[in-house]
Scaffold this motif. Structure first.
Motif, short mmCIF file in Angstrom:
data_model
loop_
_atom_site.label_atom_id
_atom_site.label_comp_id
_atom_site.label_asym_id
_atom_site.label_seq_id
_atom_site.Cartn_x
_atom_site.Cartn_y
_atom_site.Cartn_z
N PHE A 152 0.81 -1.22 0.00
CA PHE A 152 0.00 0.00 0.00
C PHE A 152 0.85 1.28 0.00
O PHE A 152 0.48 2.27 0.61
N GLY A 153 1.98 1.22 -0.70
CA GLY A 153 2.86 2.38 -0.74
C GLY A 153 3.22 2.86 -2.12
O GLY A 153 3.58 4.02 -2.31
N ILE A 154 3.12 1.99 -3.13
CA ILE A 154 3.56 2.37 -4.47
C ILE A 154 2.72 3.50 -5.04
O ILE A 154 3.20 4.31 -5.83
N ARG A 155 1.45 3.60 -4.61
CA ARG A 155 0.58 4.69 -5.09
C ARG A 155 1.13 6.07 -4.75
O ARG A 155 0.95 7.03 -5.49
N ASN A 156 1.78 6.15 -3.59
CA ASN A 156 2.22 7.45 -3.08
C ASN A 156 3.61 7.87 -3.57
O ASN A 156 4.08 8.96 -3.21
N ILE A 157 4.26 7.03 -4.34
CA ILE A 157 5.59 7.37 -4.86
C ILE A 157 5.44 8.23 -6.11
O ILE A 157 4.78 7.82 -7.06
N PRO A 158 6.03 9.42 -6.14
CA PRO A 158 5.85 10.33 -7.28
C PRO A 158 6.25 9.72 -8.63
O PRO A 158 5.54 9.90 -9.61
N ASP A 159 7.38 9.00 -8.66
CA ASP A 159 7.83 8.39 -9.91
C ASP A 159 7.86 6.87 -9.71
O ASP A 159 8.86 6.29 -9.29
N ARG A 160 6.73 6.22 -10.01
CA ARG A 160 6.62 4.78 -9.78
C ARG A 160 7.57 3.99 -10.67
O ARG A 160 8.12 2.97 -10.24
N ASP A 161 7.76 4.44 -11.90
CA ASP A 161 8.67 3.74 -12.80
C ASP A 161 10.09 3.73 -12.24
O ASP A 161 10.78 2.70 -12.27
N LYS A 162 10.52 4.86 -11.71
CA LYS A 162 11.85 4.95 -11.12
C LYS A 162 11.96 4.03 -9.91
O LYS A 162 12.98 3.34 -9.72
#
Length: 264
Positions: A152-162
């Motif tokens: 439940f944290g990947i949503r909040n990462i500004p650059d998910r690809d990075k």
């Protein structure tokens, strides 16, 4: 982003001199930076675990245990848990294999503080280490970790690809290595999925706001779920980062998805 636009519009309507406009611009920027960031989670850390249990109808720990099970942690494995928060997943990972070592990273200092207390209470302070960290810039050598998780944290990462690229960089290239990602999704399908979607859209932010006193933070939760890629789209993102997706497990009427992948 809606919050930022509203803040800017209100400022423009109420204040018409350049000095006040500059103040409004800075407040809007601060609001944008805070939502989904470590600073936001610092504000809600004290009640975070309790609110999660209420909003998930008591199912949150079962979802985390499914995530850890998918990793198939082995003796001597070095495990990285990103967005570790108050260390629920890190603790379950340590419980799952007595000889495994776990590193938990999170951008919220207050969440880490609470997590360290929980780790100490469980007696895992020798095998679970929690640190402040940025998933988009991991302080680890290539191929350091055997298993990588994020709940439940990947949503909040500004650059998910990075972030996904960094996960691929630090995970060891081996068939036994695993990436496990647990995340919310917009439910689609039959009537139960429709009801689950209504629960996420309307009930979850209201419950979170009432229990925490933080309305904007929990409205952000609903918006971030709505804006997140579909499971198929996100699985493609995982593949593009250098993983082979083994399976996607749907839980809670497709409102929670567990992605399991191996580096290639």
């Amino acid at each position: 982003h809606v919050l930022v636009l509203v803040a800017a519009a209100l400022c423009a309507a109420l204040q018409d001199n350049s000095e006040d406009d500059q103040t409004c611009d800075s407040e809007a920027a601060a609001a944008q930076a805070a939502l989904g960031s470590g600073q936001m989670f610092d504000e809600i850390a004290g009640r975070y675990d309790w609110i999660n249990k209420v909003m998930s109808l008591g199912m949150d720990q079962a979802w985390r245990k499914a995530l850890v099970s998918s990793l198939d942690i082995q003796p001597k494995d070095l495990v990285l848990d990103l967005a570790t928060g108050t260390a629920d997943v890190a603790i379950i990972e340590a419980q799952s294999q007595k000889e495994a070592l776990v590193v938990g990273l999170d951008p919220s200092s207050r969440m880490i503080e609470i997590g360290r207390e929980k780790v100490k209470t469980e007696g895992f302070q020798d095998r679970v280490r929690l640190h402040l960290g940025d998933a988009m810039d991991l302080n680890a050598a290539d191929g350091t970790y055997d298993k990588v998780s994020i709940a439940f944290g990947i949503r909040n990462i500004p650059d998910r690809d990075k972030a996904l690229q960094e996960m691929r960089r630090v995970i060891r290239l081996d068939e036994a290595s695993r990436l496990g990602i647990l995340e919310f999704a917009q439910p689609v399908g039959g009537p139960m999925e429709f009801l689950a979607g209504l629960f996420i859209k309307y009930a979850v932010p209201v419950i979170g706001a009432l229990l925490s006193g933080k309305w904007e933070e929990y409205m952000h939760l609903e918006r971030s779920i709505a804006e997140f890629p579909s499971p198929k789209q996100f699985a493609q993102k995982i593949s593009e980062a250098g993983f082979r997706v083994l399976h996607m497990e749907k839980m809670m009427f497709s409102s929670v998805i567990l992605y399991s992948a191996v580096p290639i």
